[in-house]
Each structure stands twice: as C-alpha cells, then as structure tokens.
Design a protein around this motif. Structure first.
Motif, short mmCIF file in Angstrom:
data_model
loop_
_atom_site.label_atom_id
_atom_site.label_comp_id
_atom_site.label_asym_id
_atom_site.label_seq_id
_atom_site.Cartn_x
_atom_site.Cartn_y
_atom_site.Cartn_z
N PHE A 15 0.80 -1.22 0.00
CA PHE A 15 0.00 0.00 0.00
C PHE A 15 0.84 1.28 0.00
CE2 PHE A 15 -2.97 -3.19 1.52
CZ PHE A 15 -4.03 -2.95 0.66
N ASP A 16 2.16 1.12 -0.07
CA ASP A 16 3.08 2.26 -0.10
C ASP A 16 2.80 3.22 1.05
OD1 ASP A 16 5.22 3.73 -1.06
OD2 ASP A 16 3.95 4.93 -2.40
N VAL A 17 2.73 2.66 2.25
CA VAL A 17 2.56 3.47 3.47
C VAL A 17 3.75 3.22 4.39
CG1 VAL A 17 0.03 3.49 3.37
CG2 VAL A 17 1.19 1.70 4.68
N GLU A 46 -8.41 -7.25 6.26
CA GLU A 46 -7.59 -6.07 6.53
C GLU A 46 -7.06 -5.46 5.23
OE1 GLU A 46 -8.06 -5.15 9.57
OE2 GLU A 46 -8.98 -7.10 9.80
N ILE A 47 -6.76 -6.30 4.27
CA ILE A 47 -6.30 -5.80 2.97
C ILE A 47 -7.43 -5.01 2.30
CG2 ILE A 47 -5.59 -6.51 0.64
CD1 ILE A 47 -4.11 -8.89 2.08
N ALA A 48 -8.64 -5.54 2.34
CA ALA A 48 -9.80 -4.84 1.76
C ALA A 48 -10.05 -3.52 2.49
CB ALA A 48 -11.03 -5.73 1.80
N ARG A 49 -9.98 -3.55 3.81
CA ARG A 49 -10.20 -2.33 4.59
C ARG A 49 -9.13 -1.28 4.27
NH1 ARG A 49 -13.78 -2.93 9.25
NH2 ARG A 49 -12.62 -1.31 10.34
N MET A 50 -7.89 -1.72 4.12
CA MET A 50 -6.81 -0.78 3.81
C MET A 50 -7.05 -0.14 2.44
SD MET A 50 -4.16 0.38 5.31
CE MET A 50 -2.57 1.11 5.04
N THR A 51 -7.51 -0.91 1.49
CA THR A 51 -7.84 -0.38 0.17
C THR A 51 -8.90 0.71 0.29
OG1 THR A 51 -7.31 -2.49 -0.88
CG2 THR A 51 -8.73 -0.98 -2.13
N LEU A 52 -9.94 0.45 1.08
CA LEU A 52 -11.02 1.42 1.27
C LEU A 52 -10.53 2.66 2.02
CD1 LEU A 52 -13.95 -1.00 2.16
CD2 LEU A 52 -13.60 0.25 0.01
N ILE A 53 -9.70 2.45 3.03
CA ILE A 53 -9.16 3.57 3.81
C ILE A 53 -8.37 4.52 2.91
CG2 ILE A 53 -7.46 4.21 5.59
CD1 ILE A 53 -8.27 1.44 6.95
N LEU A 54 -7.47 3.97 2.11
CA LEU A 54 -6.63 4.81 1.26
C LEU A 54 -7.44 5.48 0.16
CD1 LEU A 54 -3.37 2.68 1.13
CD2 LEU A 54 -3.90 4.65 2.58
N ARG A 57 -9.15 8.36 1.83
CA ARG A 57 -8.21 9.46 2.06
C ARG A 57 -7.96 10.23 0.77
NH1 ARG A 57 -7.74 11.95 6.01
NH2 ARG A 57 -5.52 12.29 6.00
N ARG A 58 -7.83 9.50 -0.34
CA ARG A 58 -7.60 10.15 -1.64
C ARG A 58 -8.77 11.06 -2.00
NH1 ARG A 58 -8.08 6.48 -5.81
NH2 ARG A 58 -9.16 7.74 -7.31
N PHE A 59 -9.98 10.69 -1.61
CA PHE A 59 -11.17 11.49 -1.89
C PHE A 59 -11.35 12.62 -0.89
CE2 PHE A 59 -13.15 7.45 -3.85
CZ PHE A 59 -12.57 7.71 -5.08
N GLY A 60 -10.47 12.66 0.13
CA GLY A 60 -10.50 13.77 1.08
C GLY A 60 -11.29 13.51 2.36
N PHE A 61 -11.69 12.27 2.60
CA PHE A 61 -12.43 11.96 3.82
C PHE A 61 -11.49 11.94 5.02
CE2 PHE A 61 -15.16 9.90 0.59
CZ PHE A 61 -16.32 10.60 0.85
#
Length: 125
Positions: A15-17, A46-54, A57-61
């Motif tokens: 996820f490049d974090v 957790e992988i799916a959740r991380m995808t949704l989280i990032l 964040r990209r959308f500004g939430f």
C-alpha cells in the motif's frame, strides 16, 4: 495457511505506506491484524479495509469518517454501508466543488496580478 496473509512489511510495501501510518491505523482501530507473538498478519479483511481507507483518504475523507463508515458494515451490513457511502460521497462532492471554485478564483486572481506586474515591467505575459 491462507495465501492472502501479508506481513507488516509486505502490507507497508503493498500500500506504499510508512510503518508509522500502518501502526497508527491499527491504533485507531481501522485495521486489526492477527497477532502471533510480536508478528502481525493481515488477511483479506484487513487488505480490503486498507484499500477502502486509502481510497477514502484520496477522496478527502477524514479518518474518523472512514472509521465510522467501516463500522456501519460491521454493525448494520452492506446495504446500510452503501447508503451511508452515498451520503458521504454527496457531501464530499459538494465540498470538492466548492474547493475547486475557490482554487480557480485564486488562480485567476494570481494570473491577473502576475500579468499586471509583467506589463509594468514591460514583459509580455
């Protein structure tokens, strides 16, 4: 063993974090890896959740909005989560449109001032 499990290091790379970011997401309970001693393993959830989280964040939430949205799925299911997503997306689209308008106004003002300054110096725009 499940092939979709990632180690801490693999999760950071995928996820490049930074490790700090991943630890923080765990600390605020956005993700909850399986622990075996000091070793963390991240499964498909957790992988799916991380995808949704990032993506969020990209959308500004804000992280708290994302956390609450993820909790809706856990507590109320997919349909409630999708309804909440529509409401969040509508609010964010409105906010982004307002920000875009403000940015365009600032750019136009800056360009005008830049051109006026260039004219006063005898430069062309």
């Amino acid at each position: 063993m499940d092939e979709t499990r990632l180690t801490f290091k693999e999760m950071c790379a995928k996820f490049d974090v930074t490790p700090r970011t991943l630890r923080y997401y765990e600390y605020i309970e956005l993700i909850s890896p399986e622990r075996e001693g000091r070793t963390r393993h991240y499964g498909a959830r957790e992988i799916a959740r991380m995808t949704l989280i990032l993506r969020g964040r990209r959308f500004g939430f804000q992280l708290e909005e994302i956390r609450q949205w993820l909790m809706i799925y856990e507590e109320e299911g997919t349909e409630a989560q999708m309804q909440a997503w529509l409401e969040m997306a509508d609010r964010q689209l409105k906010q982004l449109a307002e920000e875009r308008q403000q940015l365009e106004e600032a750019m136009n003002e800056l360009k005008t001032l830049r051109d006026q300054t260039a004219d006063s110096l005898g430069h062309s725009a």
